[in-house]
Write a protein that holds these residues in place. Sequence first.
Motif, PDB file in Angstrom:
ATOM      1  N   SER A  69       0.892  -1.322   0.117  1.00 17.82           N
ATOM      2  CA  SER A  69      -0.091   0.075  -0.070  1.00 17.82           C
ATOM      3  C   SER A  69       0.679   1.124  -0.230  1.00 17.82           C
ATOM      4  CB  SER A  69      -0.998   0.104   1.358  1.00 17.82           C
ATOM      5  OG  SER A  69      -0.104   0.049   2.483  1.00 17.82           O
ATOM      6  N   ARG A  70       2.192   1.368   0.527  1.00 19.95           N
ATOM      7  CA  ARG A  70       2.950   2.464   0.498  1.00 19.95           C
ATOM      8  C   ARG A  70       4.252   2.201  -0.439  1.00 19.95           C
ATOM      9  NH1 ARG A  70       3.210   4.923   5.464  1.00 19.95           N
ATOM     10  NH2 ARG A  70       4.737   6.463   4.336  1.00 19.95           N
ATOM     11  N   HIS A  71       4.482   1.239  -0.984  1.00 15.41           N
ATOM     12  CA  HIS A  71       5.480   1.081  -1.826  1.00 15.41           C
ATOM     13  C   HIS A  71       5.313   0.788  -3.498  1.00 15.41           C
ATOM     14  CE1 HIS A  71       7.092   0.655   2.218  1.00 15.41           C
ATOM     15  NE2 HIS A  71       8.177   1.322   1.905  1.00 15.41           N
ATOM     16  N   THR A  93      -1.776  10.647   0.774  1.00 19.76           N
ATOM     17  CA  THR A  93      -1.647  11.176  -0.616  1.00 19.76           C
ATOM     18  C   THR A  93      -2.628  11.983  -1.011  1.00 19.76           C
ATOM     19  OG1 THR A  93      -2.622   8.914  -1.277  1.00 19.76           O
ATOM     20  CG2 THR A  93      -0.288   8.966  -1.009  1.00 19.76           C
ATOM     21  N   SER A 116       8.733   7.200   7.016  1.00 20.43           N
ATOM     22  CA  SER A 116       7.166   6.642   6.973  1.00 20.43           C
ATOM     23  C   SER A 116       6.315   7.693   7.344  1.00 20.43           C
ATOM     24  CB  SER A 116       7.009   5.306   7.336  1.00 20.43           C
ATOM     25  OG  SER A 116       6.837   5.237   8.766  1.00 20.43           O
ATOM     26  N   ALA A 152       2.113   8.654   3.773  1.00 20.67           N
ATOM     27  CA  ALA A 152       0.830   8.047   4.410  1.00 20.67           C
ATOM     28  C   ALA A 152      -0.346   8.518   3.922  1.00 20.67           C
ATOM     29  CB  ALA A 152       0.711   7.943   5.875  1.00 20.67           C
ATOM     30  N   GLN A 204       8.762   4.943  -1.727  1.00 21.70           N
ATOM     31  CA  GLN A 204       7.802   5.005  -0.555  1.00 21.70           C
ATOM     32  C   GLN A 204       7.180   6.119  -0.770  1.00 21.70           C
ATOM     33  OE1 GLN A 204       8.548   3.563   3.506  1.00 21.70           O
ATOM     34  NE2 GLN A 204       8.777   5.744   3.944  1.00 21.70           N
ATOM     35  N   ARG A 205       5.814   5.890  -0.905  1.00 21.03           N
ATOM     36  CA  ARG A 205       4.668   6.921  -0.752  1.00 21.03           C
ATOM     37  C   ARG A 205       4.514   7.569   0.566  1.00 21.03           C
ATOM     38  NH1 ARG A 205       3.052  10.155  -3.984  1.00 21.03           N
ATOM     39  NH2 ARG A 205       0.634   9.620  -4.511  1.00 21.03           N
TER      40      ARG A 205
END
Length: 355
Positions: free
Chosen positions: A64-66, A90, A123, A88, A85-86
């Motif tokens: 869900s993040r990468h 967005t 993160s 938390a 890595q996005r």
Amino acid sequence: MNGRISRITGRIAVAALAAAATLSLGCVPAGADPTAAPVAPGVSVPDFKTEDGSYIKSVAALDSRHVVFTVYSAAMNQTFPVDVQRPADTSEPAPTLYLLNGAGGGVDAATWQLRTDALDFLSDKNANVVQIIGGAFSWYTDWMQADKSLGVNKWSTYLGKELPPLMDAALGSTGNNAIAGISMAGLPVLNSVIFNPGLFKSAAVYSGFFQTTTPLAREAIKMVTELYGGGKVENMWGPEGGPMWAANDPTLNAEKLRGTNLFISTGNGIPGAFDMPGARGRMEKPEDTAKTVALGSLIEANCELSTVILQKRLESMRIPATFEFRSSGTHIWGYWQDDLKASWPVLAQGLFPPA
């Protein structure tokens, strides 16, 4: 300052004797083909090419993040994976931190992701974290010609001209960027600032090299590229002492660092908390730690000397920078994990500038 340099030089000589028989480098290939995974929410493959024709070929969601982008570099006529890595959240645009690995280029086991808790630390920082993959032993620079062992390298172009606009388009970022890296990445981190005015608002280097024109610096560059990588430095910047060597020396060209938030850290080669068998960030077998520490001591003492030279240059030019000289430590990930965290306030100044 001269007395300090003399003391550092003395430690380098001692470390060199201890490290003489320890030159070895193990690389573990890594990375699966990311092209088949579904696209993650909030990430797209933009219908966009850079001026030279570079583009994003595909994107795959790891979780869900990468995500991993496959990026075609027109300058190198090759595709490279880019690990992201996005943040938390967005729902709004976020800035981007570009994170470079060392001599292995992120394709071996010596990476931020495998050797530190960097991604966990970052993160909750509301930033995209872009890890560059590729460029082993290349100094992330534009080579003058192709190399028999290391191929075509146009990494300055990739880092400064090709990748950032593609990431901005794919991630919907704010356009505020910072860049950080270890060891071999010291030169290209600062040169990315110098070669691309305004692109990177903050820069951090942990245990890096910052000169290309001194005898000691040239030997360090040759060790990475020729001894470890099997390449030829003449293919990179031409004959030693030529104009391209000076053009890639961030200490000589320090005026163009003015206005950037800078953080530089280094150990001194004296073994410390993370130089014991099995300590955080260590990669070798416990029985090999002594010889690995000896080599790391030599490398880190050289990093300290290079950092002192850069500090003296910036101070003479009245260019602000944050320097952290640790009281111990060799050339290993355990220290860099702490250095990244120490540098975050400086990186954040560029990523989240006042409105």
